[in-house]
Scaffold this motif. Sequence first.
Motif, mmCIF file in Angstrom:
data_model
loop_
_atom_site.group_PDB
_atom_site.id
_atom_site.type_symbol
_atom_site.label_atom_id
_atom_site.label_comp_id
_atom_site.label_asym_id
_atom_site.label_seq_id
_atom_site.Cartn_x
_atom_site.Cartn_y
_atom_site.Cartn_z
ATOM 1 N N LEU A 185 0.835 -1.200 0.000
ATOM 2 C CA LEU A 185 0.000 0.000 0.000
ATOM 3 C C LEU A 185 0.872 1.254 0.000
ATOM 4 O O LEU A 185 2.051 1.189 0.340
ATOM 5 N N PRO A 186 0.315 2.417 -0.378
ATOM 6 C CA PRO A 186 1.093 3.666 -0.303
ATOM 7 C C PRO A 186 1.502 3.960 1.131
ATOM 8 O O PRO A 186 0.781 3.662 2.074
ATOM 9 N N TRP A 187 2.649 4.569 1.281
ATOM 10 C CA TRP A 187 3.176 4.864 2.616
ATOM 11 C C TRP A 187 2.353 5.930 3.307
ATOM 12 O O TRP A 187 1.819 6.842 2.671
ATOM 13 N N PHE A 188 2.248 5.795 4.610
ATOM 14 C CA PHE A 188 1.518 6.738 5.454
ATOM 15 C C PHE A 188 2.538 7.634 6.139
ATOM 16 O O PHE A 188 3.332 7.178 6.959
ATOM 17 N N VAL A 189 2.547 8.905 5.773
ATOM 18 C CA VAL A 189 3.483 9.860 6.355
ATOM 19 C C VAL A 189 2.706 11.069 6.849
ATOM 20 O O VAL A 189 1.512 11.217 6.588
#
Length: 206
Positions: free
Chosen positions: A98-102
């Motif tokens: 999944l896309p990174w959570f930042v």
Amino acid sequence: MKASEVPGLGDDADVWALLQPTRDDRGWFINPIGPNPWWTVLAALVPALLCTILIFMDQQISAVIVNRKEHKLKKGCGYHLDLFMVAVMLGVCSVMGLPWFVAATVLSITHVNSLKVESDCSAPGEQPKFLGIREQRVTGLLIFALMGCSVFFTSVLKFIPMPVLYGVFLYMGVSSLRGIQVRTLLQRAACRLPALSGNAANLLNA
């Protein structure tokens, strides 16, 4: 599967309608190595270190901006807890592809600005006085809960034009500039330019 591929949703829809992996040849969990040779793990150490520094800086800069003294926050700052949660979510997102959570700096600043408490103006022309921030966790919890539930609202979200979303993002970015020290310094410098140019002209004429 996109909404345009589901019967009855129309051909112009570009919203994902089903909750499933993006490819049929992969599952929910990704093999970290996959078909790559073993030495790619060692080769990935350098870019992984650079990504770690970038994520750390992004997280800490956002936290420092939100928790600065001008906001008059009363509750303690959770710098280490925030960074720990970001690290855990990055691990989960990496394993699941999944896309990174930042940390979203613009979203964080906009959230804090929306919770500002100002005094009621009683005298005509009096500027409202900043009193503090409504420190609570309800809005943050509801924001991310609605973001998670948005996957079930695709039949409604597909009718929102993309220019409307771009306009909302542009407004959030511009409105979050209020109170930023760099913007204040540039504004003061712009106000002093006419006076400086006038003084320079006088010196040249003398």
